[in-house]
Design a protein around this motif. Structure first.
Motif, PDB file in Angstrom:
ATOM      1  N   TYR A 163       1.518  -2.876  -9.361  1.00 23.65           N
ATOM      2  CA  TYR A 163       0.945  -2.376  -8.116  1.00 23.65           C
ATOM      3  C   TYR A 163       0.237  -1.453  -8.646  1.00 23.65           C
ATOM      4  CZ  TYR A 163       4.627  -4.980  -5.382  1.00 23.65           C
ATOM      5  OH  TYR A 163       6.111  -6.170  -5.972  1.00 23.65           O
ATOM      6  N   ASP A 170      -2.791  -9.290  -4.259  1.00 24.17           N
ATOM      7  CA  ASP A 170      -3.862  -9.987  -2.763  1.00 24.17           C
ATOM      8  C   ASP A 170      -3.843 -11.383  -3.463  1.00 24.17           C
ATOM      9  OD1 ASP A 170      -4.051  -8.222  -1.312  1.00 24.17           O
ATOM     10  OD2 ASP A 170      -5.800  -7.539  -1.722  1.00 24.17           O
ATOM     11  N   LEU A 173      -0.083 -12.787  -3.544  1.00 19.44           N
ATOM     12  CA  LEU A 173       0.497 -13.608  -2.233  1.00 19.44           C
ATOM     13  C   LEU A 173      -0.140 -14.522  -1.666  1.00 19.44           C
ATOM     14  CD1 LEU A 173       0.581  -9.726  -0.574  1.00 19.44           C
ATOM     15  CD2 LEU A 173       2.771 -11.095  -2.179  1.00 19.44           C
ATOM     16  N   THR A 174      -1.341 -15.018  -1.502  1.00 19.55           N
ATOM     17  CA  THR A 174      -1.733 -16.010  -1.213  1.00 19.55           C
ATOM     18  C   THR A 174      -1.176 -16.687  -1.952  1.00 19.55           C
ATOM     19  OG1 THR A 174      -3.918 -14.600  -0.620  1.00 19.55           O
ATOM     20  CG2 THR A 174      -4.228 -17.028  -0.473  1.00 19.55           C
ATOM     21  N   GLU A 177       1.689 -17.800  -0.499  1.00 22.61           N
ATOM     22  CA  GLU A 177       1.910 -18.615   1.039  1.00 22.61           C
ATOM     23  C   GLU A 177       1.275 -19.745   0.324  1.00 22.61           C
ATOM     24  OE1 GLU A 177       0.750 -17.506   5.449  1.00 22.61           O
ATOM     25  OE2 GLU A 177      -0.949 -16.498   3.592  1.00 22.61           O
ATOM     26  N   GLU A 192       3.713  -0.803   1.046  1.00 26.68           N
ATOM     27  CA  GLU A 192       4.808  -1.161   2.488  1.00 26.68           C
ATOM     28  C   GLU A 192       3.778  -2.373   2.842  1.00 26.68           C
ATOM     29  OE1 GLU A 192       7.066  -2.079   5.687  1.00 26.68           O
ATOM     30  OE2 GLU A 192       7.623  -0.102   4.052  1.00 26.68           O
ATOM     31  N   HIS A 193       2.519  -1.917   2.423  1.00 14.20           N
ATOM     32  CA  HIS A 193       0.904  -3.431   3.375  1.00 14.20           C
ATOM     33  C   HIS A 193       1.507  -4.285   2.286  1.00 14.20           C
ATOM     34  CE1 HIS A 193      -1.043  -1.317  -0.119  1.00 14.20           C
ATOM     35  NE2 HIS A 193      -1.393  -2.233  -0.303  1.00 14.20           N
ATOM     36  N   VAL A 194       2.173  -4.111   1.157  1.00 14.81           N
ATOM     37  CA  VAL A 194       2.273  -5.102   0.422  1.00 14.81           C
ATOM     38  C   VAL A 194       3.533  -6.423   1.080  1.00 14.81           C
ATOM     39  CG1 VAL A 194       2.698  -5.757  -2.013  1.00 14.81           C
ATOM     40  CG2 VAL A 194       1.150  -4.884  -1.107  1.00 14.81           C
ATOM     41  N   THR A 196       4.697  -5.894   3.997  1.00 12.82           N
ATOM     42  CA  THR A 196       4.623  -6.529   5.920  1.00 12.82           C
ATOM     43  C   THR A 196       3.116  -8.133   5.622  1.00 12.82           C
ATOM     44  OG1 THR A 196       4.856  -4.641   5.754  1.00 12.82           O
ATOM     45  CG2 THR A 196       3.334  -6.384   7.304  1.00 12.82           C
ATOM     46  N   ARG A 197       2.528  -7.985   4.254  1.00 10.28           N
ATOM     47  CA  ARG A 197       1.606  -8.732   4.333  1.00 10.28           C
ATOM     48  C   ARG A 197       2.087  -9.948   3.256  1.00 10.28           C
ATOM     49  NH1 ARG A 197      -1.127 -12.369   1.852  1.00 10.28           N
ATOM     50  NH2 ARG A 197      -3.525 -12.002   0.568  1.00 10.28           N
ATOM     51  N   ALA A 198       3.238 -10.225   2.917  1.00 14.60           N
ATOM     52  CA  ALA A 198       4.072 -11.129   2.085  1.00 14.60           C
ATOM     53  C   ALA A 198       4.827 -12.488   3.504  1.00 14.60           C
ATOM     54  CB  ALA A 198       5.335 -10.768   0.998  1.00 14.60           C
ATOM     55  N   PRO A 199       4.475 -13.155   2.295  1.00 15.40           N
ATOM     56  CA  PRO A 199       5.597 -14.777   3.110  1.00 15.40           C
ATOM     57  C   PRO A 199       6.658 -14.433   2.746  1.00 15.40           C
ATOM     58  CG  PRO A 199       4.029 -15.480   1.098  1.00 15.40           C
ATOM     59  CD  PRO A 199       3.080 -14.086   1.309  1.00 15.40           C
TER      60      PRO A 199
END
Length: 314
Positions: A163, A170, A173-174, A177, A192-194, A196-199
């Motif tokens: 990281y 980013d 993760l897209t 998804e 944590e923000h990673v 939370t954002r992950a599918p």
């Protein structure tokens, strides 16, 4: 000498040269406190062992300063310069000081021609040496972390991450998804923000044990080694090479030259990552065959590089 819990490159070089590898962390807490403890432990070690040559992983510059200050000038210091010495905003401020110490006290070793050229520009003697190509290590199937058992049973793309500033998290993760049929395993301490954002098709096993990491590498269908920086070799890529795994990595000159047709290459955007990961999963067997053939070619070059480093370090 490496101020880190463990690093495969450092351990591999020490093993290949038949010398000791020392990993010193300084414990936990704020960086200044960790560095103070690591300095003291390193100083005690150097006083006790009285080495004639010390190979120091860089960064951090503090480790190099410790070795320089706590050894006689007759002790040769070889800086194993990782890309972060040159490009990481956290450490590149110390580049000139790093080179000044190595110019006066010894030499450097780097992973490729581009970094070697930049090092020579400072008047420092330098050798090129890629990470040691390790033979696959067989470990038992039962993971240390029972939660990994279900992960290891499936096909997945393994993406080891720090990281760091140069990793296109980013975009990754897209891409995950957009490819819900692919299982993605992202190791390391994810913010944590990673998470939370992950599918849902992304698994975060955290910072796993060394044996569990080997299990993840051994069972992976594809490995991904991604960076946004030129002249950056990827430890993950070396691991894929050693294990003979299908690899997706960044389309930089240094990585293309090293892996040739044994990998698939991406630009650091979601569409490219998605497309090439899907292709790697589809053609994993062919890519594994190419990687094994490439490994055999590179092993010959590595023996010559190791002989040169051994001569310098003796």
């Amino acid at each position: 000498m490496s101020w880190i819990g463990f690093h495969g490159r450092s351990a591999g070089i020490a093993k290949a040269l038949g010398i000791r590898s020392e990993f010193i962390t300084g414990g936990t807490g704020p960086a200044p406190l960790r560095y103070l403890r690591a300095w003291r432990e390193t100083a005690r070690l150097l006083k006790r062992e009285r080495p004639s040559t010390v190979i120091v992983m860089q960064p951090p510059i503090v480790a190099l300063l410790c070795v320089a200050f706590r050894t006689p000038r007759s002790v040769r210091i070889i800086g194993d310069l990782h890309t972060g010495v040159f490009t990481n905003p956290k450490w590149k401020w110390a580049l000139a000081l790093t080179m000044r110490i190595l110019r006066r006290r010894g030499s450097a070793v780097v992973t490729g021609a581009a970094l070697a050229e930049r090092t020579r520009a400072y008047g420092v003697d330098v050798l090129e040496l890629h990470d040691i190509i390790d033979e696959p290590i067989v470990v038992s199937d039962a993971p240390d972390d029972p939660k990994l058992a279900t992960v290891l049973e499936r096909e997945y793309v393994l993406v080891p991450l720090a990281y760091s500033f140069d990793e296109p998290v980013d975009a990754l993760l897209t891409a995950a998804e957009a490819a819900p049929e692919v299982n993605w395993v992202l190791t390391g301490r994810a913010p944590e923000h990673v998470v939370t954002r992950a599918p849902e098709n992304v698994v975060f096993p955290g910072f796993v044990s060394r044996d569990d990491y080997r299990r993840l590498v051994k069972s992976a269908t594809v490995m991904a080694a991604l960076t946004t920086q030129e002249d950056t070799m990827q430890r993950v890529g070396y691991e894929a090479l050693g294990e003979g795994k299908a690899l997706v990595t960044s389309s930089t000159a240094v990585l293309r030259e090293f892996f040739a047709d044994a990998a698939l290459y991406v630009t650091p955007d979601a569409l490219s990552i998605e497309k090439q990961v899907r292709e790697a999963v589809r053609t994993a067997q062919l890519l594994r065959q190419r990687m094994i053939a490439r490994r055999a070619e590179l092993e010959q070059t590595q023996q010559t590089q190791l002989a040169a480093l051994a001569a310098v370090a003796s």
